[in-house]
Motif scaffolding. Structure first.
Motif: not given
Length: 250
Positions: A177-189
């Protein structure tokens, strides 16, 4: 007025030479290495120095760059690897795995291999108990969202709902998972099409105020794990023995 700054790796190497000349290893990580740098990007530099007693983080601004430096010895970084993996947000393993060596490339190989192994392994799976707890609180947020008639409150509930929903779908599928901008990056991965739909649904809500598609999205996330959970949920309930010696819940 444009701000002059040196090329990222050159600026990073100069920084390491000036501030950590005795370190054994250093690497440049982050957006500049991934080719995603923007005008506001910083340099993420990881230092390994056997002379320091413990890990620390420090910020600088040099050569036109904001610089975040993460300093470790050759033992302390492992605790951060473990902590990051336990929370399913592998910040340091990702930096090390993606990073480009500035100094000590040979010695870095083993640490990079360790980071790559952890990333490939993925986070520890949620227990059934954890899934139940997360279902309950995600259901609670969804109920708040459905029941709210205050636009200001809707905005903040939606923000919390998107974070919790993304965590739930990623963790129940064995993903980081991620937080902030890393949430959408984790979803893309996890799934590019899914990420596009997820962001489009919430974007449409913020634009129009219509909730139906958000509710549908969250329900679809919950369904594989049993759907919404409220009635029957219990947490922290203990048992004791009655006069007949049978266990009773209290």
């Amino acid at each position: 007025m444009a701000i002059y700054r040196k090329e990222a790796k050159e600026a990073a190497a100069e920084f390491v030479d000036q501030h950590f000349p005795l370190c054994q290893c250093a690497l440049l990580a982050g957006s500049t290495v991934r080719g995603e740098a923007t005008i506001s990007s910083d340099l993420d530099i990881v230092i390994f120095d056997e002379q320091i007693s413990g890990s620390y983080r420090e910020s600088f601004r040099e050569n036109g760059w904001p610089i975040e430096v993460f300093v470790h010895n050759f033992r302390s970084y492992q605790a951060f690897f473990q902590s990051d993996c336990s929370r399913a947000r592998p910040s340091l393993p990702t930096m090390v795995a993606e990073g480009t060596a500035i100094k000590g490339e040979v010695r870095l190989k083993a640490i990079k291999a360790e980071a790559e192994y952890l990333l490939e392994k993925g986070p520890e799976a949620w227990t059934e108990e954890t899934i139940g707890i997360k279902r309950y609180f995600l259901t609670d947020l969804l109920d708040d969202f459905i029941g709210s008639s205050d636009r200001s409150e809707d905005l903040f509930i939606a923000s919390a709902l998107s974070a919790s929903a993304s965590e739930f779908v990623l963790r129940t599928n064995g993903r980081w998972i991620g937080q902030s901008k890393w949430i959408v990056r984790a979803l893309r991965n996890f799934d590019q099409d899914y990420a596009n739909n997820f962001t489009a649904v919430f974007n449409d809500f913020y634009r129009t105020g219509q909730k139906a598609e958000v509710i549908k999205l969250v329900d679809n996330i919950l369904i594989p794990c049993g759907g919404r959970l409220f009635e029957g949920f219990s947490q922290g309930k203990k048992t004791h023995s009655n006069i007949n010696g049978k266990a009773e819940k209290i």
